[in-house]
Design an enzyme around this catalytic site. Structure first.
Site, mmCIF file in Angstrom:
data_model
loop_
_atom_site.group_PDB
_atom_site.id
_atom_site.type_symbol
_atom_site.label_atom_id
_atom_site.label_comp_id
_atom_site.label_asym_id
_atom_site.label_seq_id
_atom_site.Cartn_x
_atom_site.Cartn_y
_atom_site.Cartn_z
ATOM 1 N N TYR A 12 -21.562 10.503 165.152
ATOM 2 C CA TYR A 12 -22.217 10.234 166.424
ATOM 3 C C TYR A 12 -21.406 10.729 167.738
ATOM 4 O O TYR A 12 -20.116 10.546 167.183
ATOM 5 C CB TYR A 12 -22.763 8.933 166.712
ATOM 6 C CG TYR A 12 -23.737 8.469 165.850
ATOM 7 C CD1 TYR A 12 -25.138 9.055 165.807
ATOM 8 C CD2 TYR A 12 -23.591 7.434 165.013
ATOM 9 C CE1 TYR A 12 -25.971 8.492 165.169
ATOM 10 C CE2 TYR A 12 -24.721 6.851 164.304
ATOM 11 C CZ TYR A 12 -25.818 7.454 164.121
ATOM 12 O OH TYR A 12 -26.822 7.071 163.322
ATOM 13 N N PHE A 46 -24.505 7.240 159.797
ATOM 14 C CA PHE A 46 -26.014 6.448 160.451
ATOM 15 C C PHE A 46 -25.265 5.215 161.058
ATOM 16 O O PHE A 46 -26.285 4.652 161.741
ATOM 17 C CB PHE A 46 -26.982 6.212 159.475
ATOM 18 C CG PHE A 46 -27.532 7.626 158.941
ATOM 19 C CD1 PHE A 46 -28.275 8.393 159.746
ATOM 20 C CD2 PHE A 46 -27.123 8.142 157.286
ATOM 21 C CE1 PHE A 46 -29.039 9.479 159.209
ATOM 22 C CE2 PHE A 46 -27.863 9.597 157.155
ATOM 23 C CZ PHE A 46 -28.921 9.915 158.059
#
Length: 223
Positions: free
Chosen positions: A68, A79
């Site tokens: 991210y 994730f």
């Protein structure tokens, strides 16, 4: 080059850390930092997946593409987001599938460390990213390193479940010896594709059925 990483992984991957391509990765990141660029995850968490899931504990591999790229999100597990950060859309869809598959109670956080501690290796193909620039480190050498990691798991282990979601992850299938491991493929859990085969894939229950059939403890998916 001295890379700080869990000792079992350090031994298994020792030849990679002295390769020119890996030294180039380190140089690239150091250069960007010296230019004032923000890199995620923080340095101590780049190898968090390895430190939390030693190679001798690996029984499931979930492959992500890229960390991210927003503040406070990435912490080295694909994730997963740190506590206090809202779960991103793909992770929310993973939780929905877990709920439909095994009755999973959807948590109020997106920190997957509990999975990693049980042997779910949460590997991103790229281990770093520039702030606000998705895939910005996908061409600096990480793919060569993480492909080697996948081949190492395939070669040294047996009865590992590989969960390959989306086209990018499924291209890694060629690195895995399917005569001694289980490869499960589905669409990516992203909102763009989850309805095209991720929802209803039942990968979480299928993973545990396979592990139990091989005499391996199933994963407690509770968070």
């Amino acid at each position: 080059m001295d890379v700080k990483i869990e000792p079992g992984w350090k031994e298994a991957l020792k030849n990679e850390f002295s390769q020119p391509y890996f030294e180039q990765i380190v140089h690239h990141i150091k250069t960007e930092k010296s230019q004032g660029k923000i890199i995620y995850p923080p340095g101590k968490q780049i190898f968090n997946a390895f430190d939390t899931t030693p190679i001798d504990k690996v029984k499931v591999v979930i492959l992500g593409q890229d960390p991210y790229h927003g503040p406070g999100q990435a912490h080295g597990l694909c994730f997963s987001v740190q506590n206090g950060v809202p779960p991103p859309p793909s992770l929310i869809n993973m939780f929905k599938e877990l709920h439909d598959d095994i009755g999973f109670r959807i948590p109020n956080h997106g920190n997957l460390t509990n999975w990693a501690k049980q042997g779910v290796f949460l590997l991103n193909a790229s281990l770093t990213v520039r702030s606000g620039e998705p895939m910005s480190h996908s061409k600096i050498g990480w793919a060569q390193f993480t492909d080697h990691v996948i081949k190492t798991i395939s070669g040294k282990k047996k009865h590992v479940v590989f969960l390959l979601w989306g086209k990018f992850a499924q291209e890694k299938r060629a690195l895995i010896d399917e005569s001694k491991h289980l490869v499960l493929r589905a669409a990516h859990p992203s909102p763009l594709s989850a309805s095209a085969g991720f929802f209803g894939c039942k990968h979480f229950s299928k993973t545990n059925e396979y592990l139990v059939s091989k005499g391996i403890d199933p994963v407690d998916w509770t968070l």
